[in-house]
Scaffold this motif. Sequence first.
Motif, short mmCIF file in Angstrom:
data_model
loop_
_atom_site.label_atom_id
_atom_site.label_comp_id
_atom_site.label_asym_id
_atom_site.label_seq_id
_atom_site.Cartn_x
_atom_site.Cartn_y
_atom_site.Cartn_z
N PRO A 51 -11.72 -4.40 5.78
CA PRO A 51 -10.67 -3.12 6.09
C PRO A 51 -9.45 -3.51 5.18
CG PRO A 51 -11.08 -5.32 7.41
CD PRO A 51 -12.17 -5.31 7.11
N SER A 52 -8.91 -2.47 5.32
CA SER A 52 -7.47 -2.42 4.91
C SER A 52 -6.24 -1.38 4.97
CB SER A 52 -7.71 -1.84 2.68
OG SER A 52 -6.74 -1.93 2.38
N THR A 53 -5.34 -1.67 5.44
CA THR A 53 -4.25 -0.50 5.48
C THR A 53 -3.74 0.41 4.18
OG1 THR A 53 -4.02 -0.71 8.02
CG2 THR A 53 -2.32 0.45 7.05
N ARG A 54 -2.94 -1.30 3.55
CA ARG A 54 -1.67 -0.89 2.73
C ARG A 54 -2.57 -0.73 1.28
NH1 ARG A 54 -1.27 -3.51 5.80
NH2 ARG A 54 0.55 -4.03 7.71
N THR A 55 -3.70 -1.61 0.84
CA THR A 55 -4.07 -1.25 -0.02
C THR A 55 -4.84 -0.41 -0.76
OG1 THR A 55 -4.82 -3.56 -0.19
CG2 THR A 55 -5.60 -2.96 -1.99
N ARG A 104 -12.92 -3.67 -3.34
CA ARG A 104 -12.86 -4.59 -1.45
C ARG A 104 -14.05 -5.11 -0.93
NH1 ARG A 104 -7.29 -5.53 2.59
NH2 ARG A 104 -6.34 -5.63 0.40
N HIS A 132 -7.27 -11.33 -5.50
CA HIS A 132 -6.36 -9.63 -5.77
C HIS A 132 -4.78 -9.45 -5.93
CE1 HIS A 132 -4.67 -6.34 -2.83
NE2 HIS A 132 -4.82 -7.05 -1.55
N GLN A 135 -1.74 -6.95 -5.45
CA GLN A 135 -0.81 -7.55 -4.88
C GLN A 135 0.10 -8.81 -5.58
OE1 GLN A 135 -0.08 -7.20 -0.82
NE2 GLN A 135 1.57 -7.68 -1.32
N PRO A 260 2.41 -10.14 2.71
CA PRO A 260 1.87 -9.58 1.65
C PRO A 260 1.58 -8.19 3.08
CG PRO A 260 0.49 -10.52 2.62
CD PRO A 260 2.33 -11.81 2.92
N GLY A 261 1.39 -8.87 4.22
CA GLY A 261 1.14 -7.87 5.25
C GLY A 261 -0.77 -7.25 5.49
N1 CP Z 1 -1.90 -6.63 1.90
C1 CP Z 1 -2.80 -5.66 1.74
O1 CP Z 1 -3.75 -6.34 0.88
O2 CP Z 1 -2.99 -5.33 2.80
P1 CP Z 1 -4.64 -4.47 3.58
O3 CP Z 1 -5.16 -6.02 4.16
O4 CP Z 1 -3.28 -3.80 4.26
O5 CP Z 1 -4.53 -3.78 2.27
#
Ligand code: CP
Length: 301
Positions: A51-55, A104, A132, A135, A260-261
């Motif tokens: 899962p990922s939102t930002r990246t 990822r 990462h 990041q 980093p969230g």
């Molecule tokens: N910081 C980071 O990698 O966030 P995501 O998992 O939302 O991509």
Amino acid sequence: MAKNLLSINDLSKDEIIDLIEFSNNFIDDEGNFRKEDLFPDKTIANVFCEPSTRTKSSFAIAANNLGCSVIDFNIDNSSIQKGESILETVDALHLMGVDLCVLRHPESVIKDLADYLPSMTFINAGEGSISHPTQALIDLKTIIDHKNSLDGLKIVIVGDLDHSRVTSSFLEGISNFDIDSLIFSGHPEMCTKYQNPKFGSYEPDMQKALQDADVVMTLRIQYERFDQDLNLDLDTYKSSYQLSSEKLEFAKGDAIIMHPGPVNYVEITEAVYDSENSVIRQQVANGVAIRMAVLSRFLSS
Ligand code: CP
């Protein structure tokens, strides 16, 4: 410049500084991202097997801003569900004309893929607990934005460090600079690796660790990477390792707070997240600029 960005160690100090400075060109005076049709003939695939939102979103926005075509690969609706391997999957995308794969994956597969497909470019968007790199570039840029330089800073990293690819890539990146000190803090069972003095100093008492800190990076507990139930009493954990306004008093008044969230509000209170010291939302925005710089450089190289 290397053909792929698999780790921060693929970049020299000059290349790290260049990417950070170059990323500033993609933000205008109002803080908006510039749209430049630099790569209309390039196609990138966003292949996220975790899962990922930002990246994921920031790579897609960055690629769109640069004029690339973007394949938003959805693993749940892909032929991986029918038994196809990640190698066959990425090879198929390559055969269909994808130039660059943003990957990822929970396991360390990216090096093998890059070796197997030498005419495709790979950007690591998160490799298990290992690395990462983009990041780390975001985190270095955010610190420089606020402190002008990385040199001479006291940096504290708190949380579940053993599972943190953010920490390992940050350490690779920061090793190029002349910081004053690096202190690790967190539950001893989540910081086993970082009790080795070769990485920095481990201080289990968070208040002592925070003393006169310039930068405090907080990290969530990565429940998804523990093999067994943690049996953690969250109230006890928070009283020792949650960054609260009271604990923040031990750091310098102008310390910046990073994360980093995603944020769970176990590792940091909402008040600290929303405080003037917090640069967490700027880290998210810097993700687009850094990824525009990374895509530009690696699509050109
Ligand atoms: N910081 C980071 O990698 O966030 P995501 O998992 O939302 O991509």
